[in-house]
Design an enzyme around this catalytic site. Structure first.
Site, PDB file in Angstrom:
ATOM      1  N   CYS A   1      19.090  -3.516   3.392  1.00 56.73           N
ATOM      2  CA  CYS A   1      17.759  -4.089   3.619  1.00 56.73           C
ATOM      3  C   CYS A   1      17.521  -4.137   5.126  1.00 56.73           C
ATOM      4  CB  CYS A   1      17.697  -5.495   3.011  1.00 56.73           C
ATOM      5  SG  CYS A   1      16.087  -6.308   3.197  1.00 56.73           S
TER       6      CYS A   1
ATOM      7  N   GLU B   1      17.600  -9.343  11.490  1.00 56.41           N
ATOM      8  CA  GLU B   1      18.669  -9.364  10.502  1.00 56.41           C
ATOM      9  C   GLU B   1      18.618  -8.139   9.589  1.00 56.41           C
ATOM     10  OE1 GLU B   1      19.560 -14.116  10.261  1.00 56.41           O
ATOM     11  OE2 GLU B   1      18.123 -13.328   8.808  1.00 56.41           O
TER      12      GLU B   1
ATOM     13  N   ASN C   1      13.812 -18.676  -2.809  1.00 56.59           N
ATOM     14  CA  ASN C   1      15.001 -19.081  -2.065  1.00 56.59           C
ATOM     15  C   ASN C   1      14.597 -20.099  -1.001  1.00 56.59           C
ATOM     16  OD1 ASN C   1      17.019 -17.323  -3.298  1.00 56.59           O
ATOM     17  ND2 ASN C   1      15.781 -15.669  -2.437  1.00 56.59           N
TER      18      ASN C   1
ATOM     19  N   CYS D   1       7.194 -11.828  12.136  1.00 56.13           N
ATOM     20  CA  CYS D   1       6.126 -11.237  11.316  1.00 56.13           C
ATOM     21  C   CYS D   1       4.856 -12.014  11.557  1.00 56.13           C
ATOM     22  CB  CYS D   1       6.497 -11.284   9.837  1.00 56.13           C
ATOM     23  SG  CYS D   1       5.285 -10.440   8.769  1.00 56.13           S
TER      24      CYS D   1
ATOM     25  N   GLU E   1       6.450  -6.763   8.529  1.00 53.50           N
ATOM     26  CA  GLU E   1       5.617  -5.958   7.638  1.00 53.50           C
ATOM     27  C   GLU E   1       5.730  -4.502   8.101  1.00 53.50           C
ATOM     28  OE1 GLU E   1       3.454  -3.834   5.467  1.00 53.50           O
ATOM     29  OE2 GLU E   1       3.340  -5.945   4.844  1.00 53.50           O
TER      30      GLU E   1
ATOM     31  N   SER F   1       8.331  -1.807   1.477  1.00 54.35           N
ATOM     32  CA  SER F   1       7.643  -2.975   0.938  1.00 54.35           C
ATOM     33  C   SER F   1       6.459  -3.316   1.828  1.00 54.35           C
ATOM     34  CB  SER F   1       8.611  -4.165   0.879  1.00 54.35           C
ATOM     35  OG  SER F   1       7.943  -5.338   0.456  1.00 54.35           O
TER      36      SER F   1
ATOM     37  N   SER G   1       4.287  -6.723  -2.244  1.00 52.66           N
ATOM     38  CA  SER G   1       4.530  -8.163  -2.343  1.00 52.66           C
ATOM     39  C   SER G   1       3.266  -8.821  -2.887  1.00 52.66           C
ATOM     40  CB  SER G   1       4.882  -8.723  -0.958  1.00 52.66           C
ATOM     41  OG  SER G   1       6.070  -8.147  -0.487  1.00 52.66           O
ATOM     42  N   LEU G   2       3.238  -9.051  -4.182  1.00 51.47           N
ATOM     43  CA  LEU G   2       2.010  -9.514  -4.839  1.00 51.47           C
ATOM     44  C   LEU G   2       1.914 -11.044  -4.827  1.00 51.47           C
ATOM     45  CD1 LEU G   2      -0.478  -8.434  -6.283  1.00 51.47           C
ATOM     46  CD2 LEU G   2       0.807  -8.536  -8.431  1.00 51.47           C
ATOM     47  N   HIS G   3       2.798 -11.707  -5.544  1.00 53.22           N
ATOM     48  CA  HIS G   3       3.015 -13.162  -5.472  1.00 53.22           C
ATOM     49  C   HIS G   3       1.879 -14.035  -5.990  1.00 53.22           C
ATOM     50  CE1 HIS G   3       6.457 -11.871  -3.285  1.00 53.22           C
ATOM     51  NE2 HIS G   3       5.781 -11.543  -2.202  1.00 53.22           N
TER      52      HIS G   3
ATOM     53  N   CYS H   1       3.020 -15.326   5.503  1.00 55.49           N
ATOM     54  CA  CYS H   1       3.025 -15.665   4.077  1.00 55.49           C
ATOM     55  C   CYS H   1       3.650 -17.051   3.906  1.00 55.49           C
ATOM     56  CB  CYS H   1       3.808 -14.623   3.289  1.00 55.49           C
ATOM     57  SG  CYS H   1       3.021 -12.985   3.310  1.00 55.49           S
TER      58      CYS H   1
END
Length: 367
Positions: free
Chosen positions: A107, A94, A298, A114, A168, A199, A221-223, A118
């Site tokens: 994007c 996508e 989301n 992936c 990634e 990213s 991407s920390l999170h 995560c």
């Protein structure tokens, strides 16, 4: 003997120059053809009017310009546009275009699926099949420009590119860098390094390689604010923990086009959104010039997570801002067509067998 047909979208400037030399052609032909392919979106070599007829005939026999094939084109009520692109063997990825008043952001995906898994990401939950080729990566920009009406002469429709789609990027290093070089090349898309963002979930050695090979803006991407939590949410942290990741961020800034790292932080209700977590982030990033982009989660089916309430996100942001950290909260875009951050799923044959129950049926492409 059968002639091998190459896809010119696979070549950055250096690779295309080398290919022309191997064909017995002058190196300057690479710049000519690069402009036709990428700036003007040529699909037919006969369109390349300043290229000798003999070379056009040679190209028609030995090369092609083949982007991924769109199989679905969805437009959100907010103008966000999402394409599902067939990349063969039952895989589709996508690409999302996000229009805003003063810019248009594309994007782009870098992998079919992936492998990083995560916990809160729809793409990761469907497993991994393969890396995209350079042609499949830059082909997303090539195709979006054509679908959005860019003609190579007028005002730019796509002003920013973010490598934040499926996959990634730094796990597909060589193909991503080849595509990045085309994005930055004045004979192709001519974007500035500040307007192209890669990213990563934090593959430290590849961050160092990117710094030296093609430093663009960087988003991490920390999170999570501590290793114990990040080990669960972003499993790559078990290999490259936060201390190593922060050190890599500092090294990256030595050559980065921006003087800060963007930390992406998805807000998960009751998981990583407390005042304590916010204060841990302040301490963690004390020596890393940065800004935070808070992302309201989301939802997607069976995720097991809920979005943090708006007052909680606001309070979390205030703690970071009071500590002097520039902090924004991302406005959710395109969620009605599953184009929002963390929702990109595409259709992937999962060769890892990790999530066999979630494999989406193969796309049938009709010509």
């Amino acid at each position: 003997m059968e002639t091998h047909v190459v896809n010119l979208l696979d070549f950055d400037a250096d690779a295309l120059t080398e290919w022309f030399v191997q064909q017995g052609e002058k190196p300057f032909r690479a710049k000519q053809v690069l402009r036709w392919v990428h700036r003007f979106g040529a699909t037919d070599f006969e369109q390349m009017t300043d290229v000798a007829k003999s070379l056009r005939a040679k190209l028609a026999a030995t090369a092609c310009i083949t982007p991924p094939v769109p199989v679905r084109d969805s437009v959100s009520t907010d103008g966000t546009r999402k394409w599902l692109l067939d990349v063969g063997n039952g895989n589709a990825v996508e690409t999302v275009f996000i229009p805003e008043t003063n810019r248009g952001t594309l994007c782009i995906s870098s992998q079919a699926g992936c492998a990083l898994d995560c916990a809160f990401c729809s793409t990761g939950k469907q497993g991994f099949n393969r890396n995209l080729t350079a042609a499949e990566i830059i082909g997303q920009l090539w195709l979006a420009n054509r679908m959005l009406g860019a003609n190579g002469d007028g005002e730019r429709v796509i002003s920013n590119v973010v490598m934040m789609g499926m996959g990634e990027p730094l796990a597909n290093f060589d193909n991503v860098v080849s595509a990045l070089k085309l994005m930055l090349d004045d004979n192709a898309y001519g974007l500035s390094r500040r307007r192209v963002t890669v990213s990563t979930s934090g593959i430290v050695p590849a961050m160092d390689r990117l710094r030296d090979a093609c430093p663009t803006a960087l988003a991490v991407s920390l999170h999570a604010s501590n290793d114990a939590l990040r080990d669960k949410l972003v499993p790559i942290n078990q290999k490259y923990p936060l201390r190593e990741l922060m050190a890599a961020c500092r090294r990256y800034l030595e050559k980065a086009p921006r003087d800060f790292i963007t930390f992406e932080y998805v807000m998960l209700d009751g998981v990583n959104d407390s005042d304590v977590h916010a204060r841990e982030l302040v301490a963690l990033t004390r020596d890393v010039p940065c800004k935070f982009n808070l992302i309201p989660f989301n939802p997607f089916p069976s995720s097991g997570f809920d979005r943090s309430p708006a007052p909680r996100i606001k309070r979390f942001a205030e703690i970071l801002i009071d500590a002097g950290i520039v902090t924004t909260t991302r406005k959710t875009r395109g969620d009605d067509v599953d184009a929002a951050c963390g929702q990109l799923a595409g259709q992937v044959k999962d060769k890892t067998r990790r999530t066999a129950t979630r494999i989406v049926p193969v796309v049938e492409v009709r010509s």
